[in-house]
Write a protein that holds these residues in place. Structure first.
Motif, PDB file in Angstrom:
ATOM      1  N   ALA A 249       0.839  -1.209   0.000  1.00 49.47           N
ATOM      2  CA  ALA A 249       0.000   0.000   0.000  1.00 49.47           C
ATOM      3  C   ALA A 249       0.874   1.258   0.000  1.00 49.47           C
ATOM      4  O   ALA A 249       0.559   2.241  -0.677  1.00 49.47           O
ATOM      5  CB  ALA A 249      -0.944  -0.008   1.204  1.00 49.47           C
ATOM      6  N   GLU A 250       1.971   1.232   0.747  1.00 46.23           N
ATOM      7  CA  GLU A 250       2.892   2.385   0.759  1.00 46.23           C
ATOM      8  C   GLU A 250       3.468   2.626  -0.634  1.00 46.23           C
ATOM      9  O   GLU A 250       3.573   3.760  -1.089  1.00 46.23           O
ATOM     10  CB  GLU A 250       4.049   2.138   1.729  1.00 46.23           C
ATOM     11  CG  GLU A 250       3.670   2.237   3.191  1.00 46.23           C
ATOM     12  CD  GLU A 250       4.721   1.600   4.100  1.00 46.23           C
ATOM     13  OE1 GLU A 250       4.383   1.303   5.260  1.00 46.23           O
ATOM     14  OE2 GLU A 250       5.867   1.376   3.639  1.00 46.23           O
ATOM     15  N   ALA A 251       3.880   1.540  -1.291  1.00 47.08           N
ATOM     16  CA  ALA A 251       4.461   1.675  -2.634  1.00 47.08           C
ATOM     17  C   ALA A 251       3.442   2.285  -3.597  1.00 47.08           C
ATOM     18  O   ALA A 251       3.780   3.140  -4.418  1.00 47.08           O
ATOM     19  CB  ALA A 251       4.948   0.321  -3.145  1.00 47.08           C
ATOM     20  N   GLN A 252       2.190   1.859  -3.466  1.00 48.53           N
ATOM     21  CA  GLN A 252       1.125   2.413  -4.320  1.00 48.53           C
ATOM     22  C   GLN A 252       0.965   3.913  -4.082  1.00 48.53           C
ATOM     23  O   GLN A 252       0.658   4.672  -4.999  1.00 48.53           O
ATOM     24  CB  GLN A 252      -0.226   1.735  -4.012  1.00 48.53           C
ATOM     25  CG  GLN A 252      -0.261   0.232  -4.267  1.00 48.53           C
ATOM     26  CD  GLN A 252      -0.729  -0.106  -5.670  1.00 48.53           C
ATOM     27  OE1 GLN A 252      -0.826   0.758  -6.525  1.00 48.53           O
ATOM     28  NE2 GLN A 252      -1.005  -1.381  -5.907  1.00 48.53           N
ATOM     29  N   ARG A 253       1.144   4.333  -2.843  1.00 53.46           N
ATOM     30  CA  ARG A 253       0.987   5.752  -2.491  1.00 53.46           C
ATOM     31  C   ARG A 253       2.183   6.577  -2.928  1.00 53.46           C
ATOM     32  O   ARG A 253       2.046   7.708  -3.372  1.00 53.46           O
ATOM     33  CB  ARG A 253       0.815   5.871  -0.977  1.00 53.46           C
ATOM     34  CG  ARG A 253      -0.490   6.459  -0.550  1.00 53.46           C
ATOM     35  CD  ARG A 253      -0.655   6.704   0.939  1.00 53.46           C
ATOM     36  NE  ARG A 253       0.370   6.246   1.813  1.00 53.46           N
ATOM     37  CZ  ARG A 253       0.287   5.156   2.577  1.00 53.46           C
ATOM     38  NH1 ARG A 253      -0.782   4.387   2.532  1.00 53.46           N
ATOM     39  NH2 ARG A 253       1.273   4.834   3.366  1.00 53.46           N
ATOM     40  N   LYS A 254       3.394   6.018  -2.743  1.00 49.05           N
ATOM     41  CA  LYS A 254       4.622   6.798  -2.955  1.00 49.05           C
ATOM     42  C   LYS A 254       4.994   6.939  -4.423  1.00 49.05           C
ATOM     43  O   LYS A 254       5.702   7.866  -4.790  1.00 49.05           O
ATOM     44  CB  LYS A 254       5.802   6.113  -2.248  1.00 49.05           C
ATOM     45  CG  LYS A 254       5.847   6.309  -0.748  1.00 49.05           C
ATOM     46  CD  LYS A 254       7.014   5.481  -0.171  1.00 49.05           C
ATOM     47  CE  LYS A 254       6.939   5.390   1.333  1.00 49.05           C
ATOM     48  NZ  LYS A 254       7.492   6.606   1.982  1.00 49.05           N
ATOM     49  N   PHE A 255       4.625   5.955  -5.264  1.00 52.38           N
ATOM     50  CA  PHE A 255       5.116   5.941  -6.642  1.00 52.38           C
ATOM     51  C   PHE A 255       3.940   5.893  -7.613  1.00 52.38           C
ATOM     52  O   PHE A 255       2.891   5.340  -7.296  1.00 52.38           O
ATOM     53  CB  PHE A 255       6.026   4.729  -6.865  1.00 52.38           C
ATOM     54  CG  PHE A 255       7.153   4.638  -5.872  1.00 52.38           C
ATOM     55  CD1 PHE A 255       8.300   5.421  -6.022  1.00 52.38           C
ATOM     56  CD2 PHE A 255       7.065   3.797  -4.770  1.00 52.38           C
ATOM     57  CE1 PHE A 255       9.327   5.365  -5.102  1.00 52.38           C
ATOM     58  CE2 PHE A 255       8.090   3.725  -3.835  1.00 52.38           C
ATOM     59  CZ  PHE A 255       9.231   4.512  -4.007  1.00 52.38           C
ATOM     60  N   ALA A 256       4.145   6.456  -8.808  1.00 57.35           N
ATOM     61  CA  ALA A 256       3.081   6.480  -9.827  1.00 57.35           C
ATOM     62  C   ALA A 256       3.049   5.130 -10.540  1.00 57.35           C
ATOM     63  O   ALA A 256       3.533   4.988 -11.666  1.00 57.35           O
ATOM     64  CB  ALA A 256       3.327   7.616 -10.809  1.00 57.35           C
ATOM     65  N   ILE A 257       2.485   4.129  -9.865  1.00 55.72           N
ATOM     66  CA  ILE A 257       2.454   2.773 -10.427  1.00 55.72           C
ATOM     67  C   ILE A 257       1.005   2.306 -10.576  1.00 55.72           C
ATOM     68  O   ILE A 257       0.095   2.879  -9.989  1.00 55.72           O
ATOM     69  CB  ILE A 257       3.238   1.778  -9.543  1.00 55.72           C
ATOM     70  CG1 ILE A 257       2.635   1.704  -8.130  1.00 55.72           C
ATOM     71  CG2 ILE A 257       4.703   2.202  -9.473  1.00 55.72           C
ATOM     72  CD1 ILE A 257       3.314   0.685  -7.234  1.00 55.72           C
ATOM     73  N   PHE A 258       0.829   1.251 -11.398  1.00 61.25           N
ATOM     74  CA  PHE A 258      -0.503   0.675 -11.534  1.00 61.25           C
ATOM     75  C   PHE A 258      -0.726  -0.419 -10.499  1.00 61.25           C
ATOM     76  O   PHE A 258      -1.692  -0.424  -9.789  1.00 61.25           O
ATOM     77  CB  PHE A 258      -0.693   0.091 -12.934  1.00 61.25           C
ATOM     78  CG  PHE A 258      -0.760   1.140 -13.995  1.00 61.25           C
ATOM     79  CD1 PHE A 258      -1.594   2.243 -13.850  1.00 61.25           C
ATOM     80  CD2 PHE A 258       0.012   1.034 -15.128  1.00 61.25           C
ATOM     81  CE1 PHE A 258      -1.662   3.225 -14.827  1.00 61.25           C
ATOM     82  CE2 PHE A 258      -0.054   2.006 -16.112  1.00 61.25           C
ATOM     83  CZ  PHE A 258      -0.883   3.101 -15.968  1.00 61.25           C
ATOM     84  N   SER A 259       0.203  -1.379 -10.454  1.00 56.86           N
ATOM     85  CA  SER A 259      -0.015  -2.493  -9.548  1.00 56.86           C
ATOM     86  C   SER A 259       1.325  -3.002  -9.042  1.00 56.86           C
ATOM     87  O   SER A 259       2.365  -2.797  -9.664  1.00 56.86           O
ATOM     88  CB  SER A 259      -0.778  -3.599 -10.259  1.00 56.86           C
ATOM     89  OG  SER A 259      -0.079  -3.967 -11.438  1.00 56.86           O
ATOM     90  N   ALA A 260       1.279  -3.650  -7.900  1.00 55.49           N
ATOM     91  CA  ALA A 260       2.503  -4.152  -7.286  1.00 55.49           C
ATOM     92  C   ALA A 260       2.164  -5.396  -6.501  1.00 55.49           C
ATOM     93  O   ALA A 260       1.065  -5.527  -5.965  1.00 55.49           O
ATOM     94  CB  ALA A 260       3.097  -3.112  -6.348  1.00 55.49           C
ATOM     95  N   ALA A 261       3.098  -6.329  -6.441  1.00 58.89           N
ATOM     96  CA  ALA A 261       2.878  -7.546  -5.671  1.00 58.89           C
ATOM     97  C   ALA A 261       4.216  -8.074  -5.189  1.00 58.89           C
ATOM     98  O   ALA A 261       5.262  -7.756  -5.743  1.00 58.89           O
ATOM     99  CB  ALA A 261       2.172  -8.591  -6.527  1.00 58.89           C
ATOM    100  N   CYS A 262       4.128  -8.881  -4.127  1.00 61.84           N
ATOM    101  CA  CYS A 262       5.341  -9.501  -3.598  1.00 61.84           C
ATOM    102  C   CYS A 262       4.964 -10.866  -3.037  1.00 61.84           C
ATOM    103  O   CYS A 262       3.879 -11.029  -2.471  1.00 61.84           O
ATOM    104  CB  CYS A 262       5.923  -8.599  -2.504  1.00 61.84           C
ATOM    105  SG  CYS A 262       7.486  -9.180  -1.810  1.00 61.84           S
TER     106      CYS A 262
END
Lengths: 150, 80, 150, 80
Positions: free
Chosen positions: C63-76
């Motif tokens: 959720a932090e990564a989604q907020r901090k960077f202009a990205i569409f989707s992220a997963a780990c």
């Protein structure tokens, strides 16, 4: 390894060529054809490549990455020909013992490839028109190279 | 007069109407050759935005143009 | 999406969950079990996970990564259990319109996961001994957490 | 006396010889509880290097310890 390919890029196969039991980190980048650019709906992309110089310059970029960063191996592949939305236009992969070097080298390879490797991109739009696209100024989106001849 | 092989890509290829031609020219440098080709083909791109390659290596606009070489004028590009 | 997995990670399948026709850039990271760490030959790795807290903290990182960077989707995704040399221990993937944000977000997710998600790693060495490994000080290699009880 | 469920991971699990136990304790904080468990199990890790969670959320070492909670002492870790 720098390669121009006339057929679909397969990241899984490209990755397998790089793997190494010493490598703790693998970073890869895939650039795909988007359905929009600079507010216009894109249907199809055509990549034209000055092959001899592209492969020379690409090989120099890979060699520079090997020199500048503590990595094990690096590779980049770029498509030529006609691509549809979602197709992979460019792939780069790097393995390293530590992830910092892998991220930096992968980013370097893609940046330099876009800057220095003579590959042209023609966008075909939903409206039926098309444009050759050049590298944008920093912070700008891509723009047409020249007005079409009327 | 020199015999030069010229190769075109992208917008220059479309404006020239061919991807390759052999020409005889008095031009001594790529700069002079491009001027001549602009007159012939009506290229709209100013030389300032292009790069030039001789025999598949980047070259200077004022490099000597020898008989029999292959010249490519490289329009602005954008891989990826 | 943050996931703890007891079975092999499949980057190709994980990537397919992320893809999006808007996404021009996809960056991924894979961390693999190396055959050496801090000069010792590693045969096998064991990951132990505090599952409830790991999934909470992992979801916060995404959720932090989604907020901090202009990205569409992220997963780990991170493994638990026993891993052999070359097995993928951790995977992260990010899609974005532009590659800069994708590289930055992917690197952020991996850094934060290593720092904040309670996952322990036990290295088994060729000599027959083993050690729990902790996060190294910046610039240092991993080191044992505690002397083994004799 | 409070009833506390304690869960162990990694080196603490091995030193405790179990991954979970229910204990009765007069401890008012995780700090006091860890001291008591060090005496019981001979843990070698100083509290300064650990984190603590109560009911699966990170908590302070001086947080109040209520009856019936689940406590996890989190040794140094290194995913990836």
């Amino acid at each position: 390894m720098f390669r121009i390919s006339s057929t679909a890029l397969n990241p899984d196969a490209l990755r397998r060529e790089l793997l190494d039991s010493r490598a703790g980190g693998y970073v890869s980048f895939e650039g795909r054809v988007r359905n929009r650019n600079a507010g216009r709906e894109v249907c199809l992309l055509e990549y034209e490549v000055y092959g001899e110089l592209a492969e020379k310059e690409g090989a120099r970029i890979i060699a520079e990455a090997q020199r500048k960063f503590a990595i094990f191996s690096a590779a980049c592949a770029h498509r030529r020909g006609r691509l549809k939305i979602g197709d992979i236009a460019v792939w780069a992969g790097v393995t390293a013992e530590h992830r910092g070097a892998a991220f930096a080298a992968c980013s370097y390879i893609i940046d330099e490839t876009k800057k220095r490797v003579p590959i042209w991109k023609k966008e075909h739009y939903a409206t039926g028109s098309s444009d050759w696209i050049s590298q944008p100024a920093p912070g700008k989106t891509h723009k047409p190279v020249a007005k079409r001849k009327s | 007069m020199k015999r030069i092989q010229v190769q075109y890509f992208a917008v220059l290829r479309e404006q020239a109407g061919c991807s390759e031609e052999k020409i005889k020219t008095p031009a001594d440098t790529p700069a002079a050759l491009y001027q001549e080709l602009c007159r012939r083909h009506g290229f709209t791109l100013p030389a300032g935005g292009l790069k030039v390659a001789i025999n598949d290596d980047f070259a200077a606009w004022d490099a000597p143009l020898k008989d029999g070489v292959r010249v490519v004028f490289i329009p602005p590009f954008a891989g990826g």
